[in-house]
Motif scaffolding. Structure first.
Motif, short mmCIF file in Angstrom:
data_model
loop_
_atom_site.label_atom_id
_atom_site.label_comp_id
_atom_site.label_asym_id
_atom_site.label_seq_id
_atom_site.Cartn_x
_atom_site.Cartn_y
_atom_site.Cartn_z
N LEU A 104 0.84 -1.19 0.00
CA LEU A 104 0.00 0.00 0.00
C LEU A 104 0.87 1.24 0.00
CD1 LEU A 104 -2.51 -1.07 2.81
CD2 LEU A 104 -2.95 -1.13 0.36
N SER A 105 0.35 2.32 -0.48
CA SER A 105 1.04 3.61 -0.39
C SER A 105 0.17 4.58 0.39
CB SER A 105 1.34 4.17 -1.78
OG SER A 105 0.13 4.44 -2.49
N ASN A 106 0.84 5.37 1.24
CA ASN A 106 0.12 6.35 2.06
C ASN A 106 1.01 7.58 2.20
OD1 ASN A 106 -0.96 7.86 4.29
ND2 ASN A 106 -2.11 6.04 4.90
N THR A 107 0.73 8.61 1.42
CA THR A 107 1.57 9.82 1.39
C THR A 107 1.63 10.49 2.76
OG1 THR A 107 0.93 10.15 -0.92
CG2 THR A 107 1.93 12.01 0.22
N THR A 108 0.51 10.50 3.46
CA THR A 108 0.47 11.15 4.78
C THR A 108 1.44 10.49 5.75
OG1 THR A 108 -1.86 11.74 4.44
CG2 THR A 108 -1.02 11.79 6.71
N LEU A 109 1.46 9.16 5.77
CA LEU A 109 2.37 8.44 6.67
C LEU A 109 3.82 8.67 6.27
CD1 LEU A 109 0.57 5.00 7.15
CD2 LEU A 109 0.66 6.94 8.72
N GLN A 110 4.09 8.71 4.97
CA GLN A 110 5.46 8.92 4.51
C GLN A 110 5.96 10.31 4.88
OE1 GLN A 110 4.74 7.97 0.41
NE2 GLN A 110 5.43 5.84 0.63
#
Length: 416
Positions: A104-110
Motif C-alpha cells: 500500500l502507499s500512504n503519502t500522509t504516513l510517509q
C-alpha cells in the motif's frame, strides 16, 4: 236362561301383523347388539405407506449440515489504510510465512515519517551544540578558577610573610591589612569558583541526559513510524493457501479492513449451525457421523460457541480418525449428531400421520392385510427416523404411516 259366549280366536291378519312387528323388533335388536357400526373407507394400498413396528436401539440425534473449513484460518486485516500500489500474488496461491502479498502507499504516513526524522536530526544537532557550548563555558570557568587559585597562592604567601614582618614592625599596619584582605577575598572567590564549576558540570550532565532521553524517545518514535510504514506491506503470517483476496491496484483500503485470509492446509474441521433449541444439550465430546464416498466417518464436537444469532449457534467439530481422503474446503456434509448413547426401545418409523394425530392414535393393519383399524397409542422421544413407542403397539405389527388428512372420522380402512 244364560248362554255361553265363545272366546274369539286371533284372525290371520292380526297374527301376520304381530309377526311382522316381532321380526322388525328382532332385526333392530340384532343391529343394536351385534352389527358393526364403525365407519369405513376404501383405500388403495398403492397410495399409502405402511411401516413395521420393531425392537431396536433408540438413538436420539439431530440432522445438521456442516461445512468443511480449514483447521486454522488467519485473517489478513489492513493495519494502516492506503492505496493498493502493487499485488505480488494471486488468490488461491500457496504462500509461505514472510511472503509479501501486497503493498500500500500512504503519502500522509510517509510525510509524517520524514518529518519525525527531521525532528530527530534537529534534536541531535541541538544536543551536540549544547554540549559544545556548555563545555566551552565550563572550560572558561575552570580557567578563571585556575587563575584565582594562582592569585590565591601568591596572596597567601604575601599574607604569611607580612604577618611575620608586622610582628617585627618592619611593615606598616595598613600594608598588612591590605595583604590580609586580598588573601581573604581570593579565598572566597576560589570557593565560589569551585561551587560554580561543580554546578555547571552537574547542570551540563543533567541537560545532556535530558537531551539524550529526548533523542531516545524520538528514535523510538521514529521506529514506530518506520513500523507503520512497514505495515503498508501486507505479509503472510504463516504458511498456507491465500483465499478470498479482495484487493485491486489503485483501490483505497481503510485501516482494519479485511482483504482476505490464509488457510492452514495441514488439516480441516467441520463448522455447523444448530437450532438454539438444542443449546443446552450440545457440549464438547458429543459424537456424530456422516457418509462420504461410500464410507461412514465419525466426528466429535470440539468447541461450542454459546452466542445465538438468528436462532442458531455455532459448533466446531473435528474428524475422529483423520481427514477423509478427497475432502475439500467448503464442502457440505450431512451429519447425524447423537444426543445420547442410545437405549433399547420399540420403534415406529416416522410418517405423515403424526401431523394429523399428534402421535395419539394410528391405523394398525390387520394380520390378514385386508383392513386397518384405529388404535390409541402413546409415543415418546423422536429422531429424524423413528418414534419411541411407549404404549399401544408391539414389535411386528404394521402401521399406516402416510398422512391421515383425508380420512376424517373414519374408524376402519378397507385396503384394496
Amino acid at each position: 236362561m244364560d248362554r255361553v259366549i265363545e272366546k274369539k280366536k286371533y284372525s290371520p291378519k292380526k297374527i301376520a301383523t304381530i309377526a311382522g312387528a316381532t321380526l322388525i323388533l328382532v332385526v333392530v335388536l340384532y343391529n343394536l347388539l351385534f352389527a358393526e357400526h364403525s365407519s369405513k373407507l376404501n383405500v388403495d394400498t398403492q397410495r399409502i405407506t405402511v411401516g413395521s413396528v420393531q425392537d431396536g436401539v433408540f438413538q436420539e440425534f439431530i440432522a445438521i449440515d456442516g461445512s468443511v473449513d480449514p483447521l486454522k484460518t488467519f485473517f489478513l486485516d489492513i493495519t494502516e489504510g492506503g492505496r493498493v500500489e502493487k499485488i505480488y500474488t494471486d488468490d488461491g496461491r500457496t504462500v509461505e510465512k514472510g511472503d509479501t502479498i501486497l503493498k500500500l502507499s500512504n503519502t500522509t504516513l510517509q510525510i509524517d515519517f520524514m518529518t519525525r526524522e527531521t525532528q530527530l536530526f534537529d534534536l541531535m544537532n541541538e544536543r551536540q551544540n549544547s554540549e559544545i557550548t556548555m563545555k566551552q563555558d565550563l572550560i572558561r570557568k575552570q580557567n578563571e578558577l585556575a587563575e584565582t587559585e594562582y592569585n590565591l597562592a601568591l596572596a597567601e604567601r604575601a599574607y604569611k610573610r607580612n604577618k611575620m614582618l608586622i610582628a617585627e614592625k618592619v611593615i606598616s599596619q595598613e600594608e598588612f591589612e591590605a595583604s590580609k584582605d586580598q588573601y581573604e577575598y581570593l579565598k572566597k572567590r576560589k570557593a565560589l569558583g569551585d561551587r560554580s564549576v561543580k554546578q555547571d558540570a552537574q547542570l551540563m550532565n543533567e541537560r545532556l541526559k535530558q537531551l539524550d532521553e529526548s533523542i531516545r524517545r524520538m528514535d523510538a518514535n521514529i521506529n514506530m513510524a518506520r513500523n507503520t510504514l512497514n505495515n503498508l506491506y501486507v505479509i503472510a503470517p504463516t504458511n498456507g493457501q491465500l483465499s478470498t483476496l479482495k484487493a485491486e491496484v489503485g483501490e483505497s483500503k481503510a485501516p482494519g479492513e479485511n482483504i482476505g485470509q490464509i488457510d492452514d492446509l495441514n488439516g480441516y474441521k467441520v463448522k455447523a449451525a444448530i437450532d438454539e433449541h438444542y443449546i443446552s444439550r450440545i457440549y464438547p465430546g458429543l459424537k456424530g457421523s456422516f457418509d462420504f464416498n461410500g464410507k461412514t466417518y465419525d466426528v466429535t464436537v470440539a468447541k461450542v460457541f454459546p452466542e445465538v444469532q438468528a436462532g442458531t449457534f455455532q459448533v466446531d467439530m473435528e474428524f475422529a480418525s483423520g481427514t477423509p481422503e478427497g475432502i475439500r474446503r467448503g464442502q457440505t456434509l450431512q451429519i447425524k449428531l447423537n444426543l445420547n448413547d442410545g437405549a433399547k426401545a420399540v420403534l415406529l418409523p416416522r410418517g405423515g400421520f403424526y401431523q394429523s394425530t399428534g402421535g395419539s392414535w394410528v391405523f394398525v393393519v390387520d394380520k390378514s392385510g385386508d383392513f386397518a383399524t384405529k388404535r390409541s397409542i402413546k409415543l415418546g422421544r423422536q429422531n429424524p427416523q423413528h418414534y419411541e413407542v411407549l404404549e399401544g403397539l408391539k414389535p411386528g405389527e404394521k402401521v399406516v404411516l402416510s398422512s391421515y388428512d383425508s380420512y376424517g372420522d373414519i374408524d376402519r380402512l378397507e385396503l384394496k
